[in-house]
Design an enzyme around this catalytic site. Structure first.
Site, PDB file in Angstrom:
ATOM      1  N   SER A  19       0.841  -1.198   0.000  1.00  0.00           N
ATOM      2  CA  SER A  19       0.000   0.000   0.000  1.00  0.00           C
ATOM      3  C   SER A  19       0.876   1.247   0.000  1.00  0.00           C
ATOM      4  O   SER A  19       1.961   1.256   0.596  1.00  0.00           O
ATOM      5  CB  SER A  19      -0.910   0.021   1.232  1.00  0.00           C
ATOM      6  OG  SER A  19      -1.596   1.256   1.330  1.00  0.00           O
ATOM      7  N   TYR A  63      -1.636   0.781  10.221  1.00  0.00           N
ATOM      8  CA  TYR A  63      -1.751   0.054   8.958  1.00  0.00           C
ATOM      9  C   TYR A  63      -0.545   0.360   8.072  1.00  0.00           C
ATOM     10  O   TYR A  63       0.069  -0.538   7.482  1.00  0.00           O
ATOM     11  CB  TYR A  63      -3.047   0.466   8.254  1.00  0.00           C
ATOM     12  CG  TYR A  63      -3.234  -0.122   6.879  1.00  0.00           C
ATOM     13  CD1 TYR A  63      -3.666  -1.429   6.709  1.00  0.00           C
ATOM     14  CD2 TYR A  63      -2.993   0.656   5.735  1.00  0.00           C
ATOM     15  CE1 TYR A  63      -3.851  -1.961   5.436  1.00  0.00           C
ATOM     16  CE2 TYR A  63      -3.168   0.124   4.463  1.00  0.00           C
ATOM     17  CZ  TYR A  63      -3.591  -1.175   4.319  1.00  0.00           C
ATOM     18  OH  TYR A  63      -3.757  -1.697   3.059  1.00  0.00           O
TER      19      TYR A  63
END
Length: 273
Positions: A165, A178
């Site tokens: 990501s 995250y």
């Protein structure tokens, strides 16, 4: 921990059946096969006549996906059941060996595409919640990466593709837990790529921006920053065949994150990213 593999499905290739399937069919292992990006990528492989082994937790969902892939041209679309985020080192090694055997002893491409977004505000005060996010997104994923890297090194061929990501490029108050797990995975895959380059195998980290999937259901969507699973899948599929170690999906995120990474702290800390 005991992990149950589903019994061999009728479409799977056994030693006796192997001659009935083209030996040029690519063998593909997908971990987290029910994710939107993984399913879209599997459809691209199916159109090429690949032999696929789909791994995830939900048998009914995987069976539906497997049936669809067979209709789309997959030579084999088999499933294995596993809670990928809740594993031990021994169970990871055991299952990679079993799944490799089910694919005929050689895996051409491996896609790792599972993870959880988590809730940043809760994880900041609930350490158990934070630990769960880290376990799924980094600790377990790292074990799978290392185990399949060993298989690719032994084969001296093949590609590991890991879905990362852009959140891992700079810590931001909205999702830094995250992001930290994805940053760790990024560096791990880079190191594996360096290792595998000596034997002719590859490892790639694909870094998407926000994707319109069930995982992001609670977010406000729309606009040029958002991608579809199909668009990201096309990039994942290309990355498995060619390109560098780090691939942004779509490419514009490479330049967006370059700007964000190099913003001076005095400016960055005034933002609400």
């Amino acid at each position: 921990m005991s992990i149950r593999n589903s019994p061999r499905r009728s479409g799977a290739v056994s030693k006796q059946q192997g001659s009935n399937v083209s030996q040029t069919s690519k063998t593909v292992l997908i971990l987290g096969a029910s994710s939107a990006v993984a399913e879209a990528t599997a459809r691209l492989y199916a159109a090429e006549g690949a032999r696929l082994l789909l791994v995830g937790r939900k048998a009914e969902q995987l069976e539906v996906i497997a049936a669809d892939l067979k209709v789309r041209g997959a030579a084999v679309a088999d499933i294995a059941l596993c809670d990928l985020g809740n594993v031990t080192p021994a169970s990871v090694a055991e299952n990679v060996a079993v799944w490799t055997e089910r694919l005929g002893g050689v895996i051409d491409d491996i896609l790792i595409a599972y993870g959880v977004l988590g809730e940043q505000s809760r994880a900041e005060t609930d350490l158990a919640d934070a630990a769960a996010v880290m376990q799924v997104n980094f600790t377990s994923a790292a074990l799978w990466c290392l185990a399949v890297a060993g298989q690719l090194e032994q084969q001296r061929a093949g590609t590991l593709v890991v879905l990362g990501s852009v959140a891992g490029d700079r810590g931001r108050q909205s999702n830094y837990l995250y992001g930290a797990t994805k940053a760790g995975l990024d560096k791990l895959v880079q190191g594996i790529a360096h290792r595998l380059s000596k034997v002719g195998a590859r490892a790639v980290i694909v870094k998407p921006g926000p994707i319109d999937t069930p995982m992001t259901a609670g977010m406000k969507k729309g606009g040029p920053m958002w991608s579809t699973p199909q668009a990201v899948a096309a990039i994942v599929r290309r990355a498995a065949d060619r390109g560098g170690v780090t691939v942004y999906a779509p490419k514009r995120w490479k330049f967006i994150m370059l700007i964000i990474r190099f913003l001076p702290d005095a400016i960055f800390h005034r933002s609400s990213l």
